[in-house]
Design a protein around this motif. Sequence first.
Motif, PDB file in Angstrom:
ATOM      1  N   PHE A  98       0.437  -1.444  -0.090  1.00  8.30           N
ATOM      2  CA  PHE A  98      -0.041  -0.065   0.241  1.00  8.30           C
ATOM      3  C   PHE A  98       1.183   1.209   0.234  1.00  8.30           C
ATOM      4  CE2 PHE A  98       0.794  -0.971   4.703  1.00  8.30           C
ATOM      5  CZ  PHE A  98       1.508   0.389   5.214  1.00  8.30           C
ATOM      6  N   VAL A  99       0.376   2.254  -0.068  1.00  7.34           N
ATOM      7  CA  VAL A  99       0.964   3.714  -0.449  1.00  7.34           C
ATOM      8  C   VAL A  99      -0.029   4.332   0.139  1.00  7.34           C
ATOM      9  CG1 VAL A  99       0.652   4.192  -2.583  1.00  7.34           C
ATOM     10  CG2 VAL A  99       2.191   5.797  -1.379  1.00  7.34           C
ATOM     11  N   ASP A 100       0.092   5.287   1.122  1.00  6.35           N
ATOM     12  CA  ASP A 100      -0.467   6.748   1.787  1.00  6.35           C
ATOM     13  C   ASP A 100      -0.473   7.716   0.728  1.00  6.35           C
ATOM     14  OD1 ASP A 100      -1.783   4.961   3.875  1.00  6.35           O
ATOM     15  OD2 ASP A 100      -0.144   5.606   5.162  1.00  6.35           O
ATOM     16  N   LEU A 101      -1.050   8.177   0.537  1.00  8.81           N
ATOM     17  CA  LEU A 101      -1.204   9.680  -0.101  1.00  8.81           C
ATOM     18  C   LEU A 101      -1.237  10.843   0.907  1.00  8.81           C
ATOM     19  CD1 LEU A 101      -3.495   8.236  -3.474  1.00  8.81           C
ATOM     20  CD2 LEU A 101      -1.446   8.167  -2.564  1.00  8.81           C
ATOM     21  N   ALA A 102      -0.589  11.348  -0.057  1.00 11.30           N
ATOM     22  CA  ALA A 102       0.511  12.116   1.299  1.00 11.30           C
ATOM     23  C   ALA A 102      -0.583  13.470   0.838  1.00 11.30           C
ATOM     24  CB  ALA A 102       1.822  12.886   0.916  1.00 11.30           C
ATOM     25  N   VAL A 108      -4.072   3.728  -1.039  1.00 17.25           N
ATOM     26  CA  VAL A 108      -4.199   3.363  -1.960  1.00 17.25           C
ATOM     27  C   VAL A 108      -3.185   1.421  -1.774  1.00 17.25           C
ATOM     28  CG1 VAL A 108      -4.279   2.490  -4.706  1.00 17.25           C
ATOM     29  CG2 VAL A 108      -4.214   4.998  -3.724  1.00 17.25           C
ATOM     30  N   ILE A 109      -4.308   0.546  -2.080  1.00 18.42           N
ATOM     31  CA  ILE A 109      -3.502  -0.902  -1.686  1.00 18.42           C
ATOM     32  C   ILE A 109      -4.008  -2.008  -3.155  1.00 18.42           C
ATOM     33  CG2 ILE A 109      -3.981  -3.164  -0.446  1.00 18.42           C
ATOM     34  CD1 ILE A 109      -6.201  -1.790   1.715  1.00 18.42           C
ATOM     35  N   GLN A 162      -4.518  -6.073   4.948  1.00 18.19           N
ATOM     36  CA  GLN A 162      -4.390  -5.061   4.830  1.00 18.19           C
ATOM     37  C   GLN A 162      -5.648  -3.963   5.166  1.00 18.19           C
ATOM     38  OE1 GLN A 162      -1.105  -3.969   3.855  1.00 18.19           O
ATOM     39  NE2 GLN A 162      -0.744  -4.924   1.729  1.00 18.19           N
ATOM     40  N   LEU A 163      -7.400  -4.180   4.837  1.00 23.22           N
ATOM     41  CA  LEU A 163      -8.275  -3.733   4.994  1.00 23.22           C
ATOM     42  C   LEU A 163      -7.713  -3.871   5.984  1.00 23.22           C
ATOM     43  CD1 LEU A 163     -10.498  -4.931   2.505  1.00 23.22           C
ATOM     44  CD2 LEU A 163      -9.455  -2.735   2.767  1.00 23.22           C
ATOM     45  N   GLN A 164      -8.036  -4.573   7.424  1.00 25.04           N
ATOM     46  CA  GLN A 164      -7.866  -4.116   8.457  1.00 25.04           C
ATOM     47  C   GLN A 164      -7.125  -3.357   9.172  1.00 25.04           C
ATOM     48  OE1 GLN A 164      -8.438  -7.864  11.017  1.00 25.04           O
ATOM     49  NE2 GLN A 164      -9.157  -8.819   9.386  1.00 25.04           N
ATOM     50  N   ALA A 165      -5.791  -2.852   8.310  1.00 27.34           N
ATOM     51  CA  ALA A 165      -4.975  -2.310   8.805  1.00 27.34           C
ATOM     52  C   ALA A 165      -5.538  -1.605   8.281  1.00 27.34           C
ATOM     53  CB  ALA A 165      -3.253  -2.367   8.356  1.00 27.34           C
ATOM     54  N   ALA A 166      -5.495  -0.759   7.267  1.00 23.05           N
ATOM     55  CA  ALA A 166      -6.062   0.458   6.868  1.00 23.05           C
ATOM     56  C   ALA A 166      -7.061   1.190   8.111  1.00 23.05           C
ATOM     57  CB  ALA A 166      -6.386   0.521   5.785  1.00 23.05           C
TER      58      ALA A 166
END
Length: 279
Positions: A98-102, A108-109, A162-166
């Motif tokens: 994933f990447v977090d959009l600054a 985005v996963i 990944q969704l649980q972490a998000a």
Amino acid sequence: MKIAISSDNHLDVNQVDVNQALNFQGHWLLDHQVDSYLFAGDLFNDFQQTRAYFTRLQALLGQQTRVYYIAGNHDLLKHAPYALVEECSDPAYLHRRFVDLAGTDWRVIGNNGWYDYSFSSYANQPQRVAQWKRAYWLDSIIDQPLSDQQRMANVLQEVDKQLQAAKLAGKKVILLTHFAPAVEALGQPPANLISPRQRYFYQMFRAMTGSKRLGGLVERSGVVKKVFYGHLHGQHPTFSRHGVDYYHQAVGVRNKRINEWQTDNFFDQWQLTLKTIEL
């Protein structure tokens, strides 16, 4: 934050000059001040070429635009051993990452996805579908040490994690995947399916398009707001289900046998199908 998303460019199948495509796409993204360019699979019939293209594109874009991609089934046809596809360390390759959009609360996963025959009326006959796949479907040459159902189960397990972490991180999620995540994406069957053989082959095609279980998973999560997928080609309207918006942005194929384009050249078709959203 402006993001642009494309898929299914099929540069080799469409016989597009690679340098022209790279320069055109790169300068378009720079001119339109796109912050992140996401690609949902099927650039070449060769994973090595796909990786090289995005490395070059990122070099052209510099720091202004970040590039992230996943692989489609076509990318996996050559130079794509299963272990490499699952664990590739390319920083732009977003599968299982994933990447977090600054500057936003968006994450985005990415996951290549797969299929489990659940869109087909033969879903309960997996051995029969697998036999058809070995005889008729291009994906049969892809390196895969497990069944399609097992591969899709791995996809669901990874995406769920990944969704649980998000959710714990308080993020809103964009899921980038290649295969269809909901039956609505497939639309209505073609009107020219007349013979039993034609209907049979159509059901086998549907078996290879994705998984209804992926859509169910993202909708239950409560954090996924947008899903971008490809694979199906043709124009498919955006649709919403249970609070999730589903987008399709495939360029598709144009050659002597097939014409899926609405324009007469690749560059116009790429612009026409490109999805651009601001967050």
